[in-house]
Design an enzyme around this catalytic site. Structure first.
Site, PDB file in Angstrom:
ATOM      1  NE  ARG A 162      -3.687  -2.322   3.040  1.00  0.00           N
ATOM      2  CZ  ARG A 162      -3.061  -3.820   3.469  1.00  0.00           C
ATOM      3  NH1 ARG A 162      -1.923  -3.423   3.677  1.00  0.00           N
ATOM      4  NH2 ARG A 162      -3.976  -4.487   3.021  1.00  0.00           N
ATOM      5  CE  LYS A 192      -5.976  -1.414   4.831  1.00  0.00           C
ATOM      6  NZ  LYS A 192      -7.415  -2.007   4.595  1.00  0.00           N
ATOM      7  CG  HIS A 262      -5.662  -0.188  -2.630  1.00  0.00           C
ATOM      8  ND1 HIS A 262      -4.634  -0.293  -1.827  1.00  0.00           N
ATOM      9  CD2 HIS A 262      -6.502  -1.042  -2.787  1.00  0.00           C
ATOM     10  CE1 HIS A 262      -5.073  -1.397  -0.868  1.00  0.00           C
ATOM     11  NE2 HIS A 262      -5.917  -1.225  -1.831  1.00  0.00           N
ATOM     12  NE  ARG A 265      -3.064  -4.858  -0.743  1.00  0.00           N
ATOM     13  CZ  ARG A 265      -2.365  -5.283   0.091  1.00  0.00           C
ATOM     14  NH1 ARG A 265      -0.683  -4.698   0.198  1.00  0.00           N
ATOM     15  NH2 ARG A 265      -3.197  -6.087   0.744  1.00  0.00           N
ATOM     16  CG  HIS A 288      -4.823 -10.260   2.273  1.00  0.00           C
ATOM     17  ND1 HIS A 288      -5.477 -10.380   0.111  1.00  0.00           N
ATOM     18  CD2 HIS A 288      -5.029  -8.614   1.810  1.00  0.00           C
ATOM     19  CE1 HIS A 288      -5.185  -9.713  -0.215  1.00  0.00           C
ATOM     20  NE2 HIS A 288      -5.148  -8.585   0.491  1.00  0.00           N
ATOM     21  CE1 TYR A 297      -6.674  -8.554  -5.591  1.00  0.00           C
ATOM     22  CE2 TYR A 297      -6.202  -9.214  -3.557  1.00  0.00           C
ATOM     23  CZ  TYR A 297      -6.095  -8.345  -4.790  1.00  0.00           C
ATOM     24  OH  TYR A 297      -6.110  -7.671  -4.163  1.00  0.00           O
TER      25      TYR A 297
END
Length: 304
Positions: A162, A192, A262, A265, A288, A297
């Site tokens: 990110r 995150k 993004h 990404r 993730h 995806y």
């Protein structure tokens, strides 16, 4: 001792203590929650004809909360995703209050019973290989700024990081191979919620980054702006948009796409999937937590 009736002390404790010490949410998530309350409190004050500091927990009734959600969509023209994001913040606050104030358990249940609104899943934007190559090619050049820009774009494509993760990257986070033909280079990325994950670096990425960090202190940020200060995530967004505009002169299809960090990404994940990389590896590659996040995806490319 917290006043269990007034709403203000609960919100302060929720934002300042609970989200940081207990949930360990990122600053961006905490800011999003705070913004939700900045919209909620004035609305509830108007509805109850009270000063904001006099609002009580029970003033946020399910009926008023539904009116607030309608106001978000009709008056502020918020998207369903934004509406759901605001509601999720209020759900979390109500759960926190119910956890520490048993007399509000019923109120908590009523608030949390207000459902998230179903929204159509947006299409995931990504670039085809020729478009990504054109974006990287637009930044190629001999001057220092172009070398930095090309290294940054390549790093984003390599890692799927990110914008904020790339902006915060320090030299100490890089583990570059001493013998590239034998060893593997890795980077540690802080994602995150301050969650760490490691990602392999391609030899080309290592070759681009190495001159940028030569002779510098490990505590310094990898990517600097023209003033030799750490580049910001907003600076990265502007950089990506600038080179996407340049690349669109060569590849007209880029003119129809909104290209952001993004988007790169998503491109990384899609290209890894098309190359036959298994979904669990892609999950770890992108950092993730849940495999369900990565599974989106698999729905992008009908060839899969």
């Amino acid at each position: 001792m917290i006043n269990s009736t007034l709403l203000g002390p609960w919100i302060k404790r929720f934002l300042v203590e609970y989200l940081i010490s207990v949930k360990n949410f990122s600053s961006n998530t905490r800011r999003s929650y705070r913004d939700a309350f900045c919209l909620l409190l004035p609305f509830m004050a108007r509805q109850t004809r009270k000063a904001i500091d006099q609002l009580t927990v029970d003033d946020i009734s399910p009926e008023r909360l539904r009116l607030f959600l309608v106001d978000l969509e009709q008056t502020r023209r918020s998207s369903i995703a934004s509406r759901n994001q605001r509601l999720a913040a209020i759900h979390s606050l109500s759960q926190f209050i119910g956890l520490y104030s048993p007399e509000h358990i019923q109120w908590c249940g009523e608030i949390r019973a207000i459902p998230i609104k179903k929204a159509p899943r947006p299409l995931i934007p990504y670039l085809e290989k020729v478009e990504m190559d054109a974006l990287l090619g637009a930044a190629e050049g001999a001057i220092p700024q172009q070398r930095r820009d090309h290294a940054l774009l390549l790093f984003l494509y390599n890692t799927g990081a990110r914008a904020d993760e790339a902006a915060q990257l320090t030299i100490a986070d890089l583990n570059l191979a001493h013998a590239p033909g034998r060893d593997h280079s890795l980077v540690t990325i802080r994602g995150k919620g301050n969650k760490l994950h490691r990602c392999p670096l391609w030899p080309q990425t290592v070759n681009e980054i190495t001159p940028l960090i030569k002779g510098r202190d490990p505590s310094e940020h990898v990517f600097l702006n023209r003033c030799k200060q750490p580049i910001t995530r907003f600076g990265i967004y502007i950089l990506v948009e600038r080179y996407a505009q340049r690349a669109s002169k060569q590849i007209p299809s880029l003119k129809t796409k909104r290209v952001s960090p993004h988007t790169i990404r998503h491109t990384t994940a899609t290209h890894l999937l098309r190359a036959g990389v298994d979904i669990n590896t892609i999950r770890a590659w992108l950092g993730h937590v849940s495999i369900n996040t990565t599974n989106i995806y698999a729905e992008i490319d009908l060839e899969m």
